[in-house]
Structures are given as structure tokens and as C-alpha cells.
Design an enzyme around this catalytic site. Structure first.
Site, PDB file in Angstrom:
ATOM      1  N   GLU A 170     -16.747  -5.260  -2.154  1.00 47.97           N
ATOM      2  CA  GLU A 170     -16.180  -4.193  -1.976  1.00 47.97           C
ATOM      3  C   GLU A 170     -16.172  -3.764  -0.268  1.00 47.97           C
ATOM      4  O   GLU A 170     -16.450  -2.737  -0.055  1.00 47.97           O
ATOM      5  CB  GLU A 170     -16.556  -2.791  -2.682  1.00 47.97           C
ATOM      6  N   ASN A 211     -16.012 -10.203  -3.800  1.00 46.61           N
ATOM      7  CA  ASN A 211     -15.442  -9.388  -4.967  1.00 46.61           C
ATOM      8  C   ASN A 211     -15.059  -7.840  -4.706  1.00 46.61           C
ATOM      9  O   ASN A 211     -15.535  -7.458  -3.817  1.00 46.61           O
ATOM     10  CB  ASN A 211     -16.938  -9.292  -5.935  1.00 46.61           C
ATOM     11  N   HIS A 247     -11.193  -3.341 -12.871  1.00 49.72           N
ATOM     12  CA  HIS A 247     -11.320  -1.817 -13.641  1.00 49.72           C
ATOM     13  C   HIS A 247     -10.173  -1.309 -13.780  1.00 49.72           C
ATOM     14  O   HIS A 247      -9.735  -0.755 -13.019  1.00 49.72           O
ATOM     15  CB  HIS A 247     -12.382  -1.173 -12.649  1.00 49.72           C
ATOM     16  N   GLU A 275     -15.230  -7.804 -13.811  1.00 47.28           N
ATOM     17  CA  GLU A 275     -15.858  -6.567 -14.165  1.00 47.28           C
ATOM     18  C   GLU A 275     -14.809  -5.885 -15.128  1.00 47.28           C
ATOM     19  O   GLU A 275     -14.698  -4.606 -14.949  1.00 47.28           O
ATOM     20  CB  GLU A 275     -16.098  -5.743 -13.065  1.00 47.28           C
ATOM     21  N   ASP A 277     -12.683  -3.852 -17.407  1.00 50.70           N
ATOM     22  CA  ASP A 277     -12.680  -2.718 -18.396  1.00 50.70           C
ATOM     23  C   ASP A 277     -11.238  -1.912 -18.501  1.00 50.70           C
ATOM     24  O   ASP A 277     -10.835  -2.029 -17.373  1.00 50.70           O
ATOM     25  CB  ASP A 277     -14.003  -1.744 -18.618  1.00 50.70           C
TER      26      ASP A 277
HETATM   27  C1  XIL Z   1     -21.826   0.095 -11.654  1.00 46.47           C
HETATM   28  C2  XIL Z   1     -22.761   0.216 -12.848  1.00 46.47           C
HETATM   29  O1  XIL Z   1     -21.994  -0.004 -14.270  1.00 46.47           O
HETATM   30  C3  XIL Z   1     -23.407   1.739 -13.148  1.00 46.47           C
HETATM   31  O2  XIL Z   1     -24.588   1.463 -14.171  1.00 46.47           O
HETATM   32  C4  XIL Z   1     -24.122   2.066 -11.714  1.00 46.47           C
HETATM   33  O3  XIL Z   1     -24.735   3.304 -11.851  1.00 46.47           O
HETATM   34  C5  XIL Z   1     -23.056   1.974 -10.870  1.00 46.47           C
HETATM   35  O4  XIL Z   1     -22.410   0.835 -10.488  1.00 46.47           O
HETATM   36  N1  XIL Z   1     -18.005  -2.078  -9.201  1.00 46.47           N
HETATM   37  C6  XIL Z   1     -19.322  -2.839  -9.153  1.00 46.47           C
HETATM   38  C7  XIL Z   1     -20.397  -2.522 -10.035  1.00 46.47           C
HETATM   39  O5  XIL Z   1     -19.495  -3.870  -8.359  1.00 46.47           O
HETATM   40  O6  XIL Z   1     -21.548  -2.919  -9.229  1.00 46.47           O
HETATM   41  C8  XIL Z   1     -20.264  -1.175 -10.509  1.00 46.47           C
HETATM   42  O7  XIL Z   1     -21.055  -1.046 -11.521  1.00 46.47           O
HETATM   43  C9  XIL Z   1     -19.006  -0.898 -11.107  1.00 46.47           C
HETATM   44  C10 XIL Z   1     -18.029  -0.791  -9.803  1.00 46.47           C
END
Ligand code: XIL
Length: 467
Positions: A170, A211, A247, A275, A277
Site C-alpha cells: 500500500e 501489493n 477488495h 486478498e 473479497d
Molecule cells: C486486515 C485484517 O484482515 C484485519 O484482521 C486487521 O484488523 C486489519 O488488516 N489490506 C491488507 C491486509 O493488506 O493486511 C488487511 O488485513 C486488509 C487490507
């Protein structure tokens, strides 16, 4: 770009189904043997993904590994695991020089017990960063040393155990400029190249990724990422891959996802959905869950369509474990399993996109079988009675063979389909279950009286001997 691009390592396929039992077919003199292949379908995400040459992963919540429902899904369905939190800086080096590898080690042990890849997440990130780093007021040389020590110590500890690392997470603002993290503001633009060089020195065999989220579409932020990785490659910085967090929001899968991934793979980098979802405004209705299923399938198909997309990881197993409701109030239902760990339509959508099928589509092959194939002919027709003895108990059967002459006009005690000379007979409802050592029979009538030798007959993909 001295690092190689390829599909996921074959070592991940140990749990995979062996697909496509060949069905040997006896040939008439002078005719080529016709090779038909029956393809058994994978019934888990990991087997299906392995058959496509990619991995399928999930984020794993350390606190839930002791829940057997959760851990069975994690091991049965996934070939890769990402630490949801336990490898983040605040967990792994909460105070300077105090490294806590317990959670990460639990994940590595779980993965090794289940023949899974470990995805390391994440080394350099502004979030879940302890205040001693974030607000420490360090000079550039102090912070540089702290960053490099963190990368080196963590990667050394997991050398050989972690296949991929999110080295930097990020780093961008939405407009494609650099996010003003403590690393950016203290060390300047060069911190990313430095982090990757340090990571490469620590574990030359790990794949090194950057990432981010909201880079799935061709947009200002993905342009920023594209320009960065292009420049890193031009400078000879060791980077292997770009992670697209994905996401996503229901009905907002970007139309430029595939072409955007391809501009990165065209640079020689691997791309990964890291990641995934797809969140829905709550409560989610069944039409939304159906669309979500199509959208999980579409993202999966996008990865499969892109040479150099090596895997898809979903962010959590069930809706009840998901980070979404905590971070996006009023939204949820973003995962493949529901609050009760039941697979949702999205699970089936993703499995199907990977070429699998719930339940597997085909029953297990027996260890042995023998067949009697009795033909009663007259000048314009025949009746064939097939009887098969199986050494292994059957819970459903499918028998494949060729019919060298004629068309089936009638049949009994099986569901029969014919395609050219290929015939498939599947159990009827009343004869699906056969005990070990038992036998079953079915028959059919054809419109040809031609003579031919007994064809090779397979039962659930295994060739039978002729009795
Ligand atoms: C999130 C986790 O799922 C949570 O449990 C935590 O509280 C916060 O982080 N991007 C990322 C992940 O790279 O590490 C994040 O994970 C979600 C967004």
C-alpha cells in the site's frame, strides 16, 4: 528482471486429483485406436486450481486455527495460506529488537502439515506498524537501518518456508502519488528499491512482491504502480510480482481488470490476486449472492486468462471471520462461506471457474474390475448385456466404452449417452451402490448386426479386464 515468471510450483499439486484417466479402446484391424479421455472433476478449490496450474489461497486468522471447522476448510480447500495479521510488523517486532515469531511459526507448521505454500504478509507497510517505528522520530539513517533489520530478520527466520513476500504494501495514494508513510517521508522515494534489495539479499529464493488495493482497474493508482515497477525493473531492482488485493464491491468488478494485469505481466512480472473479497450491502439477498458468485468466477477466470497470473487468494474463509464488517459499516457477506461455514454460491462459482465441480462429478475408480460383454446379433441389430464385477465398493458408477457399429436404440438398468462411437453408461438410481466383490449389469439394443471384438471397458475411469 532476472527473476522468472511461471505458473505456481508443481509441488503444490500433491493433494491434487489425477485428472483424465485414459480409456484404452480396442481398434478394429486397420482402424486407428480412438483415444477418448474421461475427465474427473476436482471437488475442492485446491485440486481444481492445481489442475489449472495456479494456487488458490486464503488469509488465515491465527486465533481460528484451533477451530476444526475453520482449519479443515483451510487445509482441504486451499493450496496457499497468507497470515492475516501475525506476520505484520506490530505482531512480529512489537518493540525494537523483540521479535515474536510464534504466530507465523504456527502458520508455517500448519501449511507444511497440509502441503501448502506460505505467502508472507507484509514487511514494509504504514499500517499495523508499531508506534516505536511510526512515531519514533527517527533520522533517515536510523529508520533505514530499522527497516532493513526488520526485513532481514523476518526473512531469515522464514527462509525456505515462505514462497512469496509482500515486501512493500500500500505505497500509493489513490491519485498514484506516493502515500506519505513514515518510510516515504523519512527515506524518500528510494525506500521501495532499498526494501526489495534488502529482501533479495535476505532470501534470494523467495519471490518478492509489491501489493496494493484499488489497482485492479486501469486507473491513476495502477498507473502509479506501473510506473514504479517499470522503473524498478529498469534499475535492476529484484522484484518478481505485483499483488492486486482486490477488495471489491459487488457489481463493481472493473472491466479493465484483465488488460491491466496484462500490462504488468508484459513487463515480465507475475501478478497475483492477493486478498479477494466482494462485499455486499447488508443484508445480502439471494440475487446479490448469485451475482457475487458470478463475480468471484469472473475474477478467477481473469487470472486464468492471464499468462503470469499465478494464483488467487481470498481474504478469509467465512463471512463471520471477514474484516469487512469492521471496516466498512453496513457491508459484509464478502467471502465464499457463510456465517455457519456453509459454502455460498460464490464458492461454487469460484470452483466451477477453476474447472471443478462440487462433489467431483465422477465417482472413485475401483482397484480392479472385470467385465463380461455378451452380444446377441441378428442381421440388422444386436442386444448387448454388460455385467461388471468390482473389487472396490461403489457409490455411483460410470462405465465408458466404444460401440464400433450401430446406434443405441433402447437401454435398461443404466443412463446411457452415446456420442459417435463413444458410449457412457451411468448408474440408475436403483443400482448406484455395489458392494466390494459385487457386480451390476445393464444392457442396450442397437440397430447394427456388425460383428466386432469386445471393447475395452472402464469403470469410473479404471480399465476392466475381460472375464
Ligand atoms: C486486515 C485484517 O484482515 C484485519 O484482521 C486487521 O484488523 C486489519 O488488516 N489490506 C491488507 C491486509 O493488506 O493486511 C488487511 O488485513 C486488509 C487490507
Amino acid at each position: 528482471m532476472g527473476r522468472t515468471v511461471r505458473r505456481a510450483a508443481v509441488g503444490l499439486t500433491a493433494g491434487a486429483l489425477v485428472l483424465g484417466f485414459p480409456v484404452a479402446v480396442s481398434a478394429q484391424a486397420g482402424e486407428p485406436a480412438e483415444a477418448t479421455a474421461e475427465t474427473l472433476q476436482a471437488s475442492t478449490l485446491r485440486d481444481a486450481a492445481a489442475s489449472q496450474g495456479i494456487f488458490v489461497g486464503t488469509a488465515v486468522n491465527d486465533g481460528l486455527l484451533s477451530n476444526s471447522t475453520y482449519s479443515s476448510i483451510a487445509s482441504d480447500e486451499f493450496s496457499s495460506v497468507t497470515a492475516e495479521n501475525v506476520m505484520k510488523w506490530e505482531s512480529i517486532q512489537p518493540s525494537q529488537g523483540n521479535f515474536n515469531f510464534a504466530g507465523g511459526d504456527r502458520l508455517v507448521n500448519f501449511a507444511q502439515a497440509n502441503d501448502q505454500q506460505v505467502w508472507g504478509h507484509t514487511l514494509v507497510w504504514h499500517s499495523q506498524l508499531p508506534s516505536w517505528v511510526r512515531d519514533g522520530g527517527m533520522s533517515a539513517s536510523q529508520l533505514r537501518q530499522v527497516m532493513n533489520t526488520h526485513i532481514t530478520t523476518v526473512m531469515d527466520h522464514y527462509e525456505g518456508d515462505v514462497a512469496y513476500w509482500d515486501v512493500v504494501n500500500e505505497a500509493f495514494n489513490e491519485d498514484g502519488t506516493r502515500r506519505p508513510s513514515v518510510f516515504q517521508t523519512t527515506l524518500g522515494d528510494g525506500y521501495i528499491a532499498e526494501a526489495f534489495r534488502t529482501a533479495d539479499a535476505a532470501d534470494p529464493n523467495a519471490k518478492l512482491c509489491i501489493n496494493d488495493y484499488n489497482i485492479e482497474a486501469d486507473n491513476a493508482k495502477s498507473d502509479g504502480m506501473f510506473n514504479l515497477v517499470s522503473s524498478l525493473l529498469n534499475q535492476g531492482v529484484p522484484i518478481d510480482c505485483v499483488g492486486f488485493q482486490s477488495h471489491l464491491i459487488l457489481d463493481q468488478v472493473p472491466s479493465t481488470f484483465r488488460s491491466n494485469l496484462e500490462r504488468f505481466t508484459n513487463l515480465g512480472l507475475e501478478v497475483v490476486i492477493t486478498e479477494l473479497d466482494i462485499r455486499v450491502s447488508m443484508p445480502a439477498d439471494s440475487a446479490e449472492l448469485q451475482r457475487q458468485s458470478q463475480q468471484f468466477a469472473s475474477v478467477t477466470s481473469t487470472c486464468l486468462a492471464v499468462e503470469g497470473c499465478v494464483g488467487v487468494t481470498v481474504w478469509g474463509i467465512s463471512d463471520r471471520d471477514s474484516w469487512v464488517p469492521d471496516v466498512f459499516p453496513g457491508e459484509g457477506a464478502a467471502c465464499l462461506w457463510d456465517d455457519n461455514y456453509q459454502p455460498k454460491p460464490a464458492y461454487t462459482g469460484m470452483l466451477t471457474a477453476l474447472g471443478g465441480e462440487p462433489g467431483g462429478g465422477e465417482p472413485e475408480p475401483p482397484t480392479g474390475c472385470s467385465v463380461s460383454y455378451v452380444v446377441n446379433r441378428w442381421n440388422t441389430g444386436s442386444v448387448v448385456e454388460v455385467r461388471i464385477t468390482t473389487s472396490t465398493a461403489l457409490n455411483g458408477w460410470s462405465v465408458n466404452f466404444t460401440l464400433p457399429a450401430g446406434t443405441i436404440t433402447n437401454h435398461w438398468n443404466a443412463q446411457i449417452t452415446q456420442s459417435g462411437t463413444t458410449v457412457r453408461a451411468a448408474n440408475a438410481a436403483h443400482n448406484a451402490n455395489v458392494a466390494a466383490g459385487g457386480s451390476f449389469g445393464f444392457g442396450f439394443q442397437t440397430n447394427s448386426g456388425a460383428t466386432y471384438t469386445t471393447p475395452t471397458i472402464s469403470l469410473n475411469g479404471a480399465n476392466c479386464t475381460t472375464a
